[in-house]
Design an enzyme around this catalytic site. Structure first.
Site, PDB file in Angstrom:
ATOM      1  N   GLY A   1       0.809  -1.215   0.000  1.00 51.92           N
ATOM      2  CA  GLY A   1       0.000   0.000   0.000  1.00 51.92           C
ATOM      3  C   GLY A   1       0.839   1.260   0.000  1.00 51.92           C
ATOM      4  O   GLY A   1       0.370   2.332   0.390  1.00 51.92           O
ATOM      5  N   THR A   2       2.083   1.155  -0.449  1.00 48.48           N
ATOM      6  CA  THR A   2       3.031   2.267  -0.408  1.00 48.48           C
ATOM      7  C   THR A   2       2.541   3.468  -1.205  1.00 48.48           C
ATOM      8  O   THR A   2       2.600   4.613  -0.721  1.00 48.48           O
ATOM      9  CB  THR A   2       4.399   1.814  -0.943  1.00 48.48           C
ATOM     10  OG1 THR A   2       4.801   0.613  -0.288  1.00 48.48           O
ATOM     11  CG2 THR A   2       5.439   2.902  -0.734  1.00 48.48           C
TER      12      THR A   2
ATOM     13  N   HIS B   1      11.816   1.663   2.054  1.00 47.31           N
ATOM     14  CA  HIS B   1      11.474   0.250   2.226  1.00 47.31           C
ATOM     15  C   HIS B   1      12.464  -0.442   3.167  1.00 47.31           C
ATOM     16  O   HIS B   1      12.343  -1.649   3.406  1.00 47.31           O
ATOM     17  CB  HIS B   1      11.494  -0.481   0.884  1.00 47.31           C
ATOM     18  CG  HIS B   1      10.310  -0.225   0.008  1.00 47.31           C
ATOM     19  ND1 HIS B   1       9.026  -0.126   0.487  1.00 47.31           N
ATOM     20  CD2 HIS B   1      10.220  -0.082  -1.351  1.00 47.31           C
ATOM     21  CE1 HIS B   1       8.189   0.079  -0.524  1.00 47.31           C
ATOM     22  NE2 HIS B   1       8.883   0.103  -1.642  1.00 47.31           N
TER      23      HIS B   1
ATOM     24  N   ARG C   1       0.348  -5.160   5.301  1.00 46.42           N
ATOM     25  CA  ARG C   1      -0.756  -5.766   4.547  1.00 46.42           C
ATOM     26  C   ARG C   1      -0.709  -7.277   4.722  1.00 46.42           C
ATOM     27  O   ARG C   1       0.362  -7.848   4.999  1.00 46.42           O
ATOM     28  CB  ARG C   1      -0.591  -5.383   3.062  1.00 46.42           C
ATOM     29  CG  ARG C   1      -1.744  -5.744   2.154  1.00 46.42           C
ATOM     30  CD  ARG C   1      -1.399  -5.340   0.729  1.00 46.42           C
ATOM     31  NE  ARG C   1      -2.540  -5.475  -0.172  1.00 46.42           N
ATOM     32  CZ  ARG C   1      -2.492  -5.266  -1.482  1.00 46.42           C
ATOM     33  NH1 ARG C   1      -1.340  -4.921  -2.060  1.00 46.42           N
ATOM     34  NH2 ARG C   1      -3.561  -5.402  -2.238  1.00 46.42           N
TER      35      ARG C   1
END
Length: 365
Positions: free
Chosen positions: A106-107, A171, A193
């Site tokens: 969902g970045t 990340h 997620r």
């Protein structure tokens, strides 16, 4: 292995990067030899590239070879080098806001939400000329290791490039974040997620990269084996999530932890929580509370972002290669893994998740 000699101009390094910052990273048999003619920033990238090349490596879930960092995560060489250069050079501020995630959790959505929420004073979310309508969320909130520190030639002047407060993305696992972040008190917004949906989204995305590189797509069974073995970008997934979850439990005022599935169920509530967390709550001044929240939710929705011209025709330049912006928008729904994942693989991922997260207080499914 014969030691590699790094010729670095000490006087230049003192002024640009800091001598001590380089020394603390000089491992892998590398030695430092100071030479005044050397470009210090380029030499720093070269040093870390050499250092990463000495790490164990293997094929992974992607189109490039993965290197295994000594703090337990995996990545291609360029983003791993970028993370190390960021650690050496990035100076965090207390006002900085960092968007963090494991890839494909969902970045893109959380970047858009953070940008629209934090910048709503300068850029009202209901206006047609809002930057999110013409720029990818990945250009609005850039990755440290994949964009800002990925050139191999220079260190960006972030004070010149960015508005206040500065917004960044990463990340990189929590343990390997630039150390100045811990000292500064900057805030982190993390999203996780369901690992099965994460895997399916990543499998699709990485096969796009493989196609661009002229490689055969990975079958879902092969890709799942790599994912379960932790050989995903910046993975293992479970260690990544747990690192930020534990940081959130220990420092909830500094690390906000969102679950993608809960965001989908009530995006407006999460926008309000986000605004409170970053110190920009709704309902202040002349702002109409509900209208502003609803405008941000609409602006950043999958339905809106996926139809923009910048999404349909643009590209994002990353350290691992350029990617068409439409690749960041697959379906964006919860539970799509059931349409692609054989039951035995789903059960294996669930079993790993249960074992890894046992006793942590964290549930992602």
């Amino acid at each position: 292995m014969e030691a590699t000699v790094l010729r670095v101009g000490k006087s230049e390094l003192d002024g640009v990067l800091g001598y001590a910052k380089l020394l603390r990273h000089c491992g892998g048999g590398a030695l430092v030899d100071f030479a005044a003619e050397t470009n210090p920033t380029q030499q720093l990238y070269q040093h870390f590239a050499y250092l990463v090349s000495t790490f164990p490596s293997s094929n992974g879930l992607g189109h490039l070879r993965f290197y295994h960092h000594d703090q337990g995560w995996n990545a291609a060489m360029a983003p791993m080098v970028g993370a190390m250069v960021a650690d050496a050079c990035f100076t965090a501020r207390p006002s900085d806001i960092i968007v963090a995630s494991h890839p494909k959790c969902g970045t893109t959505w959380i970047k858009a939400l953070v940008y629209a929420t934090v910048r709503r004073g300068e850029h009202p979310p209901a206006t047609a000329d809002h930057p999110v309508n013409s720029s990818s969320p990945h250009d609005c909130v850039k990755f440290l290791e994949l964009q800002l520190y990925s050139t191999g030639k220079s260190v960006p002047d972030l004070d010149e490039l960015l508005e206040y407060p500065r917004l960044f993305a990463t990340h990189v696992p929590f343990a390997s974040l630039p150390r100045s972040m811990a000292r500064s008190g900057s805030k982190i917004v993390y999203v996780c997620r369901d690992p099965k949906d994460t895997f399916i989204s990543m499998w699709s995305f990485m096969n796009r990269f493989r196609d661009t590189a002229g490689l055969e797509p990975l079958p879902v069974e092969t890709a799942a084996e790599l994912f379960c073995d932790g050989l995903s970008p910046f993975g293992p997934y479970w260690d990544h999530v747990l690192g930020y979850w534990r940081a959130h439990v220990a420092f909830p005022e500094r690390v906000l932890f969102f679950r993608y599935e809960e965001m989908q169920r009530d995006p407006a509530a999460h926008v309000r929580r986000l605004a409170e967390f970053v110190g920009r709550p709704f309902g202040t001044g002349d702002e109409e509370d509900d209208d502003a929240v609803d405008s941000i939710v609409r602006l950043c929705s999958f339905e809106h972002l996926s139809t923009l011209e910048v999404t349909k025709g643009g590209k994002t330049e990353l350290a691992v290669g350029a990617m068409e912006n439409n690749a960041f928008f697959r379906r964006g729904v919860v539970g799509d893994w059931a349409n692609h994942l054989p039951p035995e693989i789903a059960r294996r991922i669930d079993a790993i998740t249960e074992a890894k997260f046992k006793g942590s207080g964290l549930r992602v499914v």
